[in-house]
Design an enzyme around this catalytic site. Structure first.
Site, mmCIF file in Angstrom:
data_model
loop_
_atom_site.group_PDB
_atom_site.id
_atom_site.type_symbol
_atom_site.label_atom_id
_atom_site.label_comp_id
_atom_site.label_asym_id
_atom_site.label_seq_id
_atom_site.Cartn_x
_atom_site.Cartn_y
_atom_site.Cartn_z
ATOM 1 N N HIS A 24 -24.665 24.522 -92.336
ATOM 2 C CA HIS A 24 -25.805 24.277 -93.234
ATOM 3 C C HIS A 24 -25.616 24.933 -94.602
ATOM 4 C CE1 HIS A 24 -29.327 22.980 -90.328
ATOM 5 N NE2 HIS A 24 -28.257 22.223 -90.213
ATOM 6 N N HIS A 79 -34.520 13.432 -89.076
ATOM 7 C CA HIS A 79 -34.354 14.539 -90.030
ATOM 8 C C HIS A 79 -33.293 14.104 -91.043
ATOM 9 C CE1 HIS A 79 -33.989 18.442 -91.718
ATOM 10 N NE2 HIS A 79 -33.131 18.973 -90.876
ATOM 11 N N GLU A 81 -31.624 15.978 -93.334
ATOM 12 C CA GLU A 81 -30.581 16.902 -93.799
ATOM 13 C C GLU A 81 -29.204 16.267 -93.551
ATOM 14 O OE1 GLU A 81 -31.097 21.035 -92.710
ATOM 15 O OE2 GLU A 81 -29.669 21.622 -94.268
ATOM 16 N N ASP A 83 -26.317 16.934 -92.444
ATOM 17 C CA ASP A 83 -25.521 17.012 -91.215
ATOM 18 C C ASP A 83 -25.986 15.985 -90.188
ATOM 19 O OD1 ASP A 83 -27.759 18.700 -91.308
ATOM 20 O OD2 ASP A 83 -27.045 19.974 -89.701
ATOM 21 N N HIS A 146 -37.099 21.330 -88.967
ATOM 22 C CA HIS A 146 -36.663 22.360 -89.870
ATOM 23 C C HIS A 146 -37.028 22.101 -91.343
ATOM 24 C CE1 HIS A 146 -32.792 23.498 -92.223
ATOM 25 N NE2 HIS A 146 -33.571 24.521 -92.254
ATOM 26 N N ASP A 165 -33.107 19.404 -85.055
ATOM 27 C CA ASP A 165 -32.592 20.781 -85.129
ATOM 28 C C ASP A 165 -33.155 21.693 -84.036
ATOM 29 O OD1 ASP A 165 -30.738 20.871 -87.206
ATOM 30 O OD2 ASP A 165 -32.255 21.148 -88.743
ATOM 31 N N TYR A 193 -29.022 30.614 -83.926
ATOM 32 C CA TYR A 193 -29.442 29.406 -84.648
ATOM 33 C C TYR A 193 -30.874 29.577 -85.152
ATOM 34 C CZ TYR A 193 -29.872 24.409 -85.555
ATOM 35 O OH TYR A 193 -30.043 23.190 -86.158
ATOM 36 N N HIS A 226 -27.697 19.432 -82.330
ATOM 37 C CA HIS A 226 -26.534 20.332 -82.367
ATOM 38 C C HIS A 226 -26.348 20.973 -81.000
ATOM 39 C CE1 HIS A 226 -26.274 20.181 -86.740
ATOM 40 N NE2 HIS A 226 -27.531 20.529 -86.838
#
Ligand code: FEO
Length: 403
Positions: A24, A79, A81, A83, A146, A165, A193, A226
């Site tokens: 991240h 999400h 983000e 990744d 997140h 996340d 995490y 993840h």
């Protein structure tokens, strides 16, 4: 790793990033990570989330082992983000989905990141259910868990929660489930995490769990974006998140420092010795050897944070400023703070650290300790007396807020 069927006609189609260390952009991983995505074959063939851009081609290969990618008609973006959504431009171009389901905030984030004007984005409402054939999916917004766009997807017919996340861990492995790893190790990775990604938003965690209970979601598998898929430790993971969110202090002190000629380091070790003598568990971090995210892994449930730096050009050393900046953003709760360090002439650093920790809401029961030049035997004894006082306040804090 090839696709894995995790429920009837629902497949893990993610990728394993074995060698990732910079997660991240600010947290360190020891064991790499995975970018998980899930493909459900039903009347509407649905893909939940994507992967990091650098794995877009491997990802397409994963999907193609199950179904012709062009047959996917629904894409769920839990999400935005990168990744998880970084591959979107490539994936949308290749599969041409009929619809892209996301939260309303997700729609804004997709527009902001990808500037796509012709994607079939259809924002869903909070708690909306969408039928996909014999199965359905219910969405729940989990804002700030997140990002503001975050939501989770629950497939009630399969008791499957796709949690983006949340409940993630940075574990790259050939195994996909949580049944090969000790719970203590899994919890430790989950804590690392959480402490670096979720901690500032801890107040939202019990509310989200309560909402899930109100909705009556009977979850028997959590599939995060993840790490390992949880089937043995679903209840443990939810309980662990509630525990992380509470941040109850334990009799533990985290000491971080940087040092020039080892005087501040010797002070740190004297404080550690004094605290340990008073039944306080100590974690000691020289910031030239440890990453700020590893320090945070111990901060979430400690009772005291001690920061040390020699005074350098009327300030703290850069790694100490980095640590304090990072920690401040993560907003740890229920801590005692304390600053210390050596100096040769001006001596500002202990007060700067002390004050910085105080601005994070930490209690400051003991005055900062500045050491001119090298400590004498008597001055080491003074540090032990400081440790005695700190230990007393730590035990009191644990008695007040601890579990
Ligand atoms: Fe793993 Fe918030 O993205």
């Amino acid at each position: 790793m090839g696709p894995i069927e995790i429920k009837p006609d629902i497949y893990w189609v993610g990728v394993v990033d074995w060698n990732l260390r910079n997660f991240h952009g600010y947290s360190r991983t020891k064991q790499g990570t995975t970018y998980n995505a899930y493909l459900m074959i039903d009347d509407s063939i649905t893909l939940f989330d994507t992967v990091d851009w650098k794995y877009r081609e491997e990802f397409m290969c994963q999907i193609a082992q199950i179904v012709d990618p062009e047959k996917i008609d629904t894409l769920v973006v839990n999400h935005v983000e990168p990744d998880h959504a970084g591959s979107l431009p490539y994936i949308v171009d290749r599969i041409k989905p009929k619809r892209i389901l996301c939260s309303k905030m997700g729609q804004k984030f997709i527009q902001g990141r990808f500037h796509a004007t012709d994607w079939p984005v259809e924002p869903v409402s909070n708690e909306q259910t969408v039928r996909l054939g014999r199965r359905s999916v219910q969405f729940l917004e989990t804002r700030m868990l997140h990002w503001p766009d975050s939501m989770v997807s629950f497939i009630p017919e399969e008791r499957l929660l796709i949690s983006q996340d949340a409940f993630g861990q940075n574990i790259a492995s050939s195994e996909r489930y949580d049944d090969w790893i000790d719970w203590s190790e899994l919890k430790s990775e989950m804590a690392h995490y959480y402490a670096n990604i979720i901690l500032p938003f801890s107040a939202k965690v019990p509310k989200a769990v309560q909402k899930i209970q109100e909705l009556g979601w009977d979850i028997d598998m959590i599939a995060p974006d993840h790490g390992l898929i949880l089937k043995e430790h679903v209840a443990d993971a939810i309980q662990a998140y509630l525990e992380f969110a509470e941040q109850k202090p334990t009799p533990k002190a985290v000491i971080f420092y940087d040092t020039m000629w080892r005087t501040t380091e010797k002070m740190a070790e004297a404080l550690a010795s004094g605290l340990s003598k008073n039944d306080i568990s100590v974690k000691l971090y020289h910031l030239k050897s440890w990453h700020h995210s590893d320090v945070m892994n111990q901060v979430w449930n400690c009772a005291a944070v001690l920061g040390g730096s020699p005074t350098h050009n009327n300030n703290v050393l850069p790694l100490v400023a980095d640590m304090l900046t990072y920690m401040q953003g993560l907003r740890p709760k229920h801590k005692i703070g304390f600053g210390f360090g050596s100096y040769g002439w001006s001596g500002e650093s202990p007060k700067i650290i002390h004050s910085w920790l105080g601005k994070m809401g930490m209690e400051l029961p003991v005055e900062p300790f500045a050491q001119l030049h090298a400590p004498t035997h008597e001055e080491y004894q003074k540090l032990h007396q400081v440790a005695d006082k700190l230990a007393e306040t730590i035990h009191a804090l644990v008695a007040k807020h601890g579990g």
